[in-house]
Write a protein that holds these residues in place. Structure first.
Motif, PDB file in Angstrom:
ATOM      1  N   LYS A  20      36.635  41.612  37.077  1.00 49.13           N
ATOM      2  CA  LYS A  20      37.857  41.650  37.389  1.00 49.13           C
ATOM      3  C   LYS A  20      38.500  40.272  37.724  1.00 49.13           C
ATOM      4  CE  LYS A  20      38.163  45.846  39.999  1.00 49.13           C
ATOM      5  NZ  LYS A  20      38.185  46.379  41.297  1.00 49.13           N
ATOM      6  N   ASN A  21      39.679  40.128  37.493  1.00 47.83           N
ATOM      7  CA  ASN A  21      40.267  38.721  37.758  1.00 47.83           C
ATOM      8  C   ASN A  21      40.759  38.633  38.972  1.00 47.83           C
ATOM      9  OD1 ASN A  21      41.791  36.382  37.198  1.00 47.83           O
ATOM     10  ND2 ASN A  21      43.466  37.244  36.328  1.00 47.83           N
ATOM     11  N   GLU A  22      39.806  38.505  40.001  1.00 45.47           N
ATOM     12  CA  GLU A  22      39.965  38.761  41.367  1.00 45.47           C
ATOM     13  C   GLU A  22      38.867  37.725  42.101  1.00 45.47           C
ATOM     14  OE1 GLU A  22      39.895  42.796  42.806  1.00 45.47           O
ATOM     15  OE2 GLU A  22      39.561  41.926  44.978  1.00 45.47           O
ATOM     16  N   GLN A  23      39.401  36.943  43.012  1.00 44.46           N
ATOM     17  CA  GLN A  23      38.472  35.997  43.429  1.00 44.46           C
ATOM     18  C   GLN A  23      37.623  36.699  44.477  1.00 44.46           C
ATOM     19  OE1 GLN A  23      36.009  33.766  43.266  1.00 44.46           O
ATOM     20  NE2 GLN A  23      37.476  32.334  42.647  1.00 44.46           N
ATOM     21  N   GLN A  25      35.648  36.781  48.221  1.00 44.37           N
ATOM     22  CA  GLN A  25      36.113  36.250  49.331  1.00 44.37           C
ATOM     23  C   GLN A  25      35.126  35.110  49.993  1.00 44.37           C
ATOM     24  OE1 GLN A  25      36.614  39.851  52.251  1.00 44.37           O
ATOM     25  NE2 GLN A  25      37.862  40.872  50.613  1.00 44.37           N
ATOM     26  N   LYS A  56      40.214  28.848  38.419  1.00 44.23           N
ATOM     27  CA  LYS A  56      40.144  29.049  36.945  1.00 44.23           C
ATOM     28  C   LYS A  56      40.435  28.181  36.047  1.00 44.23           C
ATOM     29  CE  LYS A  56      42.909  32.840  34.742  1.00 44.23           C
ATOM     30  NZ  LYS A  56      42.158  33.745  34.047  1.00 44.23           N
ATOM     31  N   PRO A  94      35.289  34.837  38.175  1.00 48.30           N
ATOM     32  CA  PRO A  94      36.139  33.972  38.917  1.00 48.30           C
ATOM     33  C   PRO A  94      35.376  32.934  39.750  1.00 48.30           C
ATOM     34  CG  PRO A  94      35.859  36.054  39.942  1.00 48.30           C
ATOM     35  CD  PRO A  94      35.036  36.166  38.618  1.00 48.30           C
ATOM     36  N   GLY A 167      31.562  37.989  40.528  1.00 47.75           N
ATOM     37  CA  GLY A 167      32.663  38.417  40.586  1.00 47.75           C
ATOM     38  C   GLY A 167      32.571  40.053  40.898  1.00 47.75           C
ATOM     39  N   TYR A 168      33.619  40.565  40.770  1.00 45.65           N
ATOM     40  CA  TYR A 168      33.891  42.102  40.927  1.00 45.65           C
ATOM     41  C   TYR A 168      33.869  42.777  39.526  1.00 45.65           C
ATOM     42  CZ  TYR A 168      34.981  41.016  45.771  1.00 45.65           C
ATOM     43  OH  TYR A 168      35.099  40.565  46.641  1.00 45.65           O
ATOM     44  N   SER A 170      34.390  44.798  36.300  1.00 45.95           N
ATOM     45  CA  SER A 170      35.638  45.467  35.748  1.00 45.95           C
ATOM     46  C   SER A 170      35.222  46.415  34.916  1.00 45.95           C
ATOM     47  CB  SER A 170      36.340  44.265  34.729  1.00 45.95           C
ATOM     48  OG  SER A 170      35.809  43.817  33.734  1.00 45.95           O
TER      49      SER A 170
END
Ligand SMILES: Cc1cc2nc3c(=O)[nH]c(=O)nc-3n(C[C@H](O)[C@H](O)[C@H](O)COP(=O)(O)O)c2cc1C
Length: 188
Positions: A20-23, A25, A56, A94, A167-168, A170
């Motif tokens: 996923k495009n999510e950093q 934590q 990125k 990410p 990353g998470y 997807s």
């Protein structure tokens, strides 16, 4: 067969190649990095270094430079990858943790591999997916790749033994590869 949380994590962790495009934590990243430094090292040298890159644009620049090295390779497979517009060696994760060490130390590569497995298992325990990516091994001594690594804090004398893309997930979690028969012997 006996089981517990650690044994389950070892068996269920998978190499994931779509993120996923999510950093992730910051406290998760810190816990993952700490798991890396707690890995055993030959003679307890602890000479390894972990460089976490979360930016990125910086990662994309690294990808361009790695691909440029691949594009000039005599190996057809590498060349094909380098010339493939869509290819991204860290699967657009990410976060990338670059694991490096002094090449001169006999156990340096092994120390990095053990640390990477700690990183993968720690990530898995935090619901963060991961994949070992190897391409900096072949490219870290290219001057344009090295320029970025040095800028980011990788010690100049260090070789890159491997990286963790993090990353998470997807997409679909990959199936567990079948374990080959005959890889264990027990002597009593
Ligand atoms: C030393 C090493 C290098 C690897 N290099 C890559 C790589 O460059 N790219 C990649 O997608 N996977 C890489 N992998 C992941 C393997 O392909 C993966 O571990 C294997 O297929 C088994 O799948 P699993 O991790 O889900 O059990 C590497 C794994 C290891 C241990």
């Amino acid at each position: 067969m006996k089981t517990n949380e650690v044994l389950e994590a070892i068996k269920n962790r998978r190499s994931v190649r779509s993120f996923k495009n999510e950093q992730i934590q910051e406290d998760d990243l810190n816990a993952i990095l700490e798991a890396g430094i707690y890995a055993p090292t030959g003679m307890n040298y602890q000479t390894f270094h972990f460089t976490a890159v979360l930016n990125k644009e910086k990662l994309e620049e690294l990808n361009r430079r790695v691909k440029n090295v691949f594009a000039h390779s005599e190996d057809e497979h590498m060349k094909h990858r380098g010339e493939n517009e869509a290819w991204n060696f860290y699967y657009h994760a990410p976060a990338l943790i670059i694991v490096s060490n002094e090449e001169i130390i006999p156990s340096s590569g092994l120390d990095c591999a053990v640390a990477l497995q700690n990183i993968f298992l720690a990530a898995y325990s935090l619901d963060i997916q991961s994949c070992w990516v190897n391409q900096l091994r072949y490219t870290c001594n290219d001057p344009f790749v090295r320029e970025l690594l040095t800028e980011w804090g990788v010690p100049e004398k260090h070789f890159i033994f491997g990286c963790a893309a993090l990353g998470y997930n997807s997409g679909v979690v990959p199936q567990t590869p079948v374990r080959k028969e005959g890889t264990i012997s027990v002597v009593k």
